[in-house]
Write a protein that holds these residues in place. Structure first.
Motif, PDB file in Angstrom:
ATOM      1  N   ALA A 130       0.834  -1.206   0.000  1.00 15.99           N
ATOM      2  CA  ALA A 130       0.000   0.000   0.000  1.00 15.99           C
ATOM      3  C   ALA A 130       0.871   1.260   0.000  1.00 15.99           C
ATOM      4  O   ALA A 130       0.596   2.225  -0.721  1.00 15.99           O
ATOM      5  N   CYS A 131       1.925   1.238   0.798  1.00 12.21           N
ATOM      6  CA  CYS A 131       2.865   2.364   0.783  1.00 12.21           C
ATOM      7  C   CYS A 131       3.518   2.485  -0.584  1.00 12.21           C
ATOM      8  O   CYS A 131       3.740   3.597  -1.095  1.00 12.21           O
ATOM      9  N   GLY A 132       3.812   1.344  -1.203  1.00 12.96           N
ATOM     10  CA  GLY A 132       4.454   1.348  -2.510  1.00 12.96           C
ATOM     11  C   GLY A 132       3.580   1.936  -3.594  1.00 12.96           C
ATOM     12  O   GLY A 132       4.064   2.707  -4.432  1.00 12.96           O
ATOM     13  N   VAL A 133       2.279   1.597  -3.601  1.00 10.78           N
ATOM     14  CA  VAL A 133       1.415   2.097  -4.669  1.00 10.78           C
ATOM     15  C   VAL A 133       1.124   3.584  -4.486  1.00 10.78           C
ATOM     16  O   VAL A 133       1.011   4.333  -5.470  1.00 10.78           O
ATOM     17  N   VAL A 134       1.016   4.045  -3.242  1.00 15.57           N
ATOM     18  CA  VAL A 134       0.750   5.460  -3.012  1.00 15.57           C
ATOM     19  C   VAL A 134       1.976   6.303  -3.374  1.00 15.57           C
ATOM     20  O   VAL A 134       1.869   7.378  -3.982  1.00 15.57           O
ATOM     21  N   LEU A 135       3.167   5.814  -3.012  1.00 10.56           N
ATOM     22  CA  LEU A 135       4.405   6.542  -3.303  1.00 10.56           C
ATOM     23  C   LEU A 135       4.936   6.255  -4.708  1.00 10.56           C
ATOM     24  O   LEU A 135       5.927   6.857  -5.114  1.00 10.56           O
ATOM     25  N   ASP A 136       4.295   5.331  -5.416  1.00 11.67           N
ATOM     26  CA  ASP A 136       4.760   4.877  -6.734  1.00 11.67           C
ATOM     27  C   ASP A 136       6.214   4.405  -6.647  1.00 11.67           C
ATOM     28  O   ASP A 136       7.059   4.778  -7.454  1.00 11.67           O
ATOM     29  N   ASN A 137       6.463   3.558  -5.657  1.00 11.33           N
ATOM     30  CA  ASN A 137       7.817   3.079  -5.367  1.00 11.33           C
ATOM     31  C   ASN A 137       7.910   1.586  -5.702  1.00 11.33           C
ATOM     32  O   ASN A 137       7.349   0.736  -5.008  1.00 11.33           O
ATOM     33  N   ALA A 138       8.647   1.275  -6.774  1.00 15.34           N
ATOM     34  CA  ALA A 138       8.751  -0.115  -7.227  1.00 15.34           C
ATOM     35  C   ALA A 138       9.505  -0.990  -6.223  1.00 15.34           C
ATOM     36  O   ALA A 138       9.243  -2.193  -6.117  1.00 15.34           O
ATOM     37  N   ILE A 139      10.447  -0.410  -5.477  1.00 11.51           N
ATOM     38  CA  ILE A 139      11.215  -1.192  -4.502  1.00 11.51           C
ATOM     39  C   ILE A 139      10.309  -1.716  -3.398  1.00 11.51           C
ATOM     40  O   ILE A 139      10.420  -2.878  -2.970  1.00 11.51           O
ATOM     41  N   GLN A 202      -5.409  11.277  -1.585  1.00  9.84           N
ATOM     42  CA  GLN A 202      -6.111  10.764  -2.751  1.00  9.84           C
ATOM     43  C   GLN A 202      -5.451  11.239  -4.042  1.00  9.84           C
ATOM     44  O   GLN A 202      -5.481  10.549  -5.063  1.00  9.84           O
ATOM     45  N   ARG A 203      -4.830  12.419  -3.995  1.00  7.66           N
ATOM     46  CA  ARG A 203      -4.145  12.939  -5.175  1.00  7.66           C
ATOM     47  C   ARG A 203      -3.006  12.015  -5.596  1.00  7.66           C
ATOM     48  O   ARG A 203      -2.773  11.792  -6.787  1.00  7.66           O
ATOM     49  N   GLN A 204      -2.297  11.456  -4.623  1.00  8.37           N
ATOM     50  CA  GLN A 204      -1.217  10.530  -4.943  1.00  8.37           C
ATOM     51  C   GLN A 204      -1.750   9.271  -5.622  1.00  8.37           C
ATOM     52  O   GLN A 204      -1.153   8.750  -6.566  1.00  8.37           O
ATOM     53  N   LEU A 205      -2.891   8.796  -5.131  1.00  5.51           N
ATOM     54  CA  LEU A 205      -3.467   7.578  -5.695  1.00  5.51           C
ATOM     55  C   LEU A 205      -3.937   7.800  -7.130  1.00  5.51           C
ATOM     56  O   LEU A 205      -3.751   6.933  -7.991  1.00  5.51           O
ATOM     57  N   LYS A 206      -4.540   8.951  -7.404  1.00  2.00           N
ATOM     58  CA  LYS A 206      -5.098   9.219  -8.722  1.00  2.00           C
ATOM     59  C   LYS A 206      -4.080   9.812  -9.694  1.00  2.00           C
ATOM     60  O   LYS A 206      -4.361   9.927 -10.893  1.00  2.00           O
ATOM     61  N   GLY A 207      -2.908  10.200  -9.197  1.00  2.25           N
ATOM     62  CA  GLY A 207      -1.903  10.812 -10.066  1.00  2.25           C
ATOM     63  C   GLY A 207      -1.231   9.803 -10.983  1.00  2.25           C
ATOM     64  O   GLY A 207      -1.529   8.601 -10.970  1.00  2.25           O
ATOM     65  N   GLU A 208      -0.303  10.313 -11.782  1.00  2.00           N
ATOM     66  CA  GLU A 208       0.460   9.446 -12.678  1.00  2.00           C
ATOM     67  C   GLU A 208       1.356   8.524 -11.855  1.00  2.00           C
ATOM     68  O   GLU A 208       2.111   8.977 -10.995  1.00  2.00           O
ATOM     69  N   PRO A 210       3.797   5.748 -13.045  1.00  2.00           N
ATOM     70  CA  PRO A 210       4.435   4.915 -14.075  1.00  2.00           C
ATOM     71  C   PRO A 210       5.031   3.620 -13.532  1.00  2.00           C
ATOM     72  O   PRO A 210       5.151   2.640 -14.263  1.00  2.00           O
ATOM     73  N   GLN A 211       5.422   3.596 -12.246  1.00  2.00           N
ATOM     74  CA  GLN A 211       6.053   2.399 -11.675  1.00  2.00           C
ATOM     75  C   GLN A 211       5.045   1.361 -11.183  1.00  2.00           C
ATOM     76  O   GLN A 211       5.333   0.159 -11.189  1.00  2.00           O
ATOM     77  N   THR A 212       3.865   1.822 -10.756  1.00  2.00           N
ATOM     78  CA  THR A 212       2.920   0.902 -10.107  1.00  2.00           C
ATOM     79  C   THR A 212       1.516   0.935 -10.700  1.00  2.00           C
ATOM     80  O   THR A 212       0.623   0.271 -10.188  1.00  2.00           O
ATOM     81  N   PHE A 214       0.387  -0.516 -13.157  1.00  2.00           N
ATOM     82  CA  PHE A 214      -0.014  -1.814 -13.715  1.00  2.00           C
ATOM     83  C   PHE A 214      -0.861  -2.638 -12.755  1.00  2.00           C
ATOM     84  O   PHE A 214      -1.560  -3.567 -13.185  1.00  2.00           O
ATOM     85  N   VAL A 215      -0.822  -2.335 -11.465  1.00  2.00           N
ATOM     86  CA  VAL A 215      -1.499  -3.202 -10.496  1.00  2.00           C
ATOM     87  C   VAL A 215      -3.024  -3.096 -10.587  1.00  2.00           C
ATOM     88  O   VAL A 215      -3.725  -3.962 -10.059  1.00  2.00           O
ATOM     89  N   TYR A 216      -3.544  -2.065 -11.233  1.00  2.00           N
ATOM     90  CA  TYR A 216      -4.999  -1.984 -11.404  1.00  2.00           C
ATOM     91  C   TYR A 216      -5.381  -1.957 -12.883  1.00  2.00           C
ATOM     92  O   TYR A 216      -6.501  -1.557 -13.235  1.00  2.00           O
ATOM     93  N   ALA A 217      -4.475  -2.393 -13.745  1.00  2.00           N
ATOM     94  CA  ALA A 217      -4.749  -2.437 -15.180  1.00  2.00           C
ATOM     95  C   ALA A 217      -4.436  -3.836 -15.720  1.00  2.00           C
ATOM     96  O   ALA A 217      -3.414  -4.045 -16.374  1.00  2.00           O
ATOM     97  N   PRO A 218      -5.280  -4.821 -15.435  1.00  2.00           N
ATOM     98  CA  PRO A 218      -5.003  -6.193 -15.864  1.00  2.00           C
ATOM     99  C   PRO A 218      -5.067  -6.335 -17.382  1.00  2.00           C
ATOM    100  O   PRO A 218      -5.871  -5.682 -18.045  1.00  2.00           O
ATOM    101  N   ASP A 219      -4.202  -7.181 -17.923  1.00  2.00           N
ATOM    102  CA  ASP A 219      -4.212  -7.478 -19.348  1.00  2.00           C
ATOM    103  C   ASP A 219      -3.716  -8.909 -19.549  1.00  2.00           C
ATOM    104  O   ASP A 219      -3.456  -9.631 -18.585  1.00  2.00           O
ATOM    105  N   TRP A 220      -3.562  -9.313 -20.802  1.00  2.00           N
ATOM    106  CA  TRP A 220      -3.137 -10.678 -21.086  1.00  2.00           C
ATOM    107  C   TRP A 220      -1.720 -10.952 -20.608  1.00  2.00           C
ATOM    108  O   TRP A 220      -1.370 -12.077 -20.275  1.00  2.00           O
ATOM    109  N   PHE A 221      -0.877  -9.913 -20.600  1.00  2.00           N
ATOM    110  CA  PHE A 221       0.483 -10.108 -20.109  1.00  2.00           C
ATOM    111  C   PHE A 221       0.477 -10.512 -18.634  1.00  2.00           C
ATOM    112  O   PHE A 221       1.292 -11.325 -18.188  1.00  2.00           O
TER     113      PHE A 221
END
Length: 307
Positions: A130-139, A202-208, A210-212, A214-221
């Motif tokens: 949760a901290c990772g997705v809000v901060l957009d931190n891949a580590i 909430q601004r952090q969650l809805k912002g751009e 690029p690192q995280t 993908f976690v709410y955009a499922p696809d065939w990959f």
């Protein structure tokens, strides 16, 4: 090589010894008459090549030694013995390809138990994610993936499907569903607390992101990676290559998806909540399907090799 330690009632010792002697790939047989006290009986020791162990264990269970006595199996890390080398050469197939079904069932049974420790690990992993997705931190995302214990129940479901063990399947499914439900609920509360102290917005969650993102955009990959990871994880369990599980854990987005769903739910963002839930379910399905197919393939190939 594997080391077997048996406790046998005195009336069954000869049957157990005969079974061991006629099993190809066994050596270092010892019989300690009257050595056992609880349960009373004899102690039988031997080493067996991994590729012959499953048949031997099945035979010993057919003698009901798991009920009247005891069967213990240990890995032998080092064996300096010409007899051991010869036993491994005589045994059919390769040890790395052999599946010890009893060991696999026992391991997945233990890993798929709904315990306080299991819930704690899954919840902590989800909170880290949760901290990772809000901060957009891949580590942080990678760290959360490595901490998550969810592969145990997934492997349990696959093993139960192949071995036709409905009780193990129910136990594993319960651990998986209850575990993720509890982790998401507690992470929602964690997110509300972090928002109250100004660390989440909430601004952090809805912002751009690029690192995280993908976690709410499922696809065939996502599904393809989950299938590949499920196959690799199952192979690591059956071949005792447990180190590969770390790579499996950080290649699928189960825990991060659950974390993003929890944070989005705390802000009432239904779009991200549903997208993350789809990602989570897609990964769980892919891993379970791949694990089951991998075990079925291993079982079939081993039968063909033995024939």
């Amino acid at each position: 090589m594997l080391h077997l330690r048996l406790i046998t009632p005195s009336g069954q010792t000869e049957d157990a010894v005969r079974l061991i002697e006629k099993t190809v790939g066994t050596t270092h047989l010892c019989v300690l008459t009257g050595a056992a006290r609880d349960p009373a009986g004899d102690v039988v020791l031997c080493d067996v090549a991994r590729e012959s162990a499953d048949d031997l264990l099945s035979g010993l269970k057919n003698l009901n030694l798991d009920t009247t006595g005891s069967i213990a199996v240990e890995n032998v890390d080092l064996s300096l013995s010409d007899r051991a080398d010869r036993a491994e050469k005589e045994a059919p197939g390769e040890g790395a390809d052999a599946v010890l079904w009893e060991q696999l069932t026992e391991a997945t049974h233990e890993e798929s138990t709904l315990s306080v420790t299991y819930l704690a690990f899954l919840t902590l992993a989800t909170m880290i994610a949760a901290c990772g997705v809000v901060l957009d931190n891949a580590i942080l995302i990678v760290g959360a993936m490595a901490v998550g214990p969810e592969f145990g129940p997934l492997a349990g479901i696959s093993t139960a499907a192949v071995q036709r063990k409905p009780r193990l399947a129910l136990r594993s499914l319960t651990a998986l569903l209850v575990g993720f439900a509890a982790a998401i609920v507690l992470t929602v509360l964690f997110s509300l607390f972090m928002d109250a102290v100004g660390l989440f917005t909430q601004r952090q969650l809805k912002g751009e992101r690029p690192q995280t993102g993908f976690v709410y955009a499922p696809d065939w990959f996502s599904f393809v990676v989950a299938v590949l990871a499920g196959a690799a994880g199952t192979l690591s369990l059956t071949s005792a290559k447990s180190g590969a599980l770390v790579g499996v854990a950080i290649s699928v987005t189960t825990v991060p998806a659950a974390a993003n769903a929890a944070v989005a739910l705390s802000y009432g963002d239904t779009t991200q909540t549903w997208g993350s839930t789809e990602q989570l379910l897609l990964n769980l399905l892919g891993i379970t399907l791949a694990g089951t197919l991998t075990l079925l393939t291993q079982k079939h190939l081993w039968r063909l090799r033995r024939v």
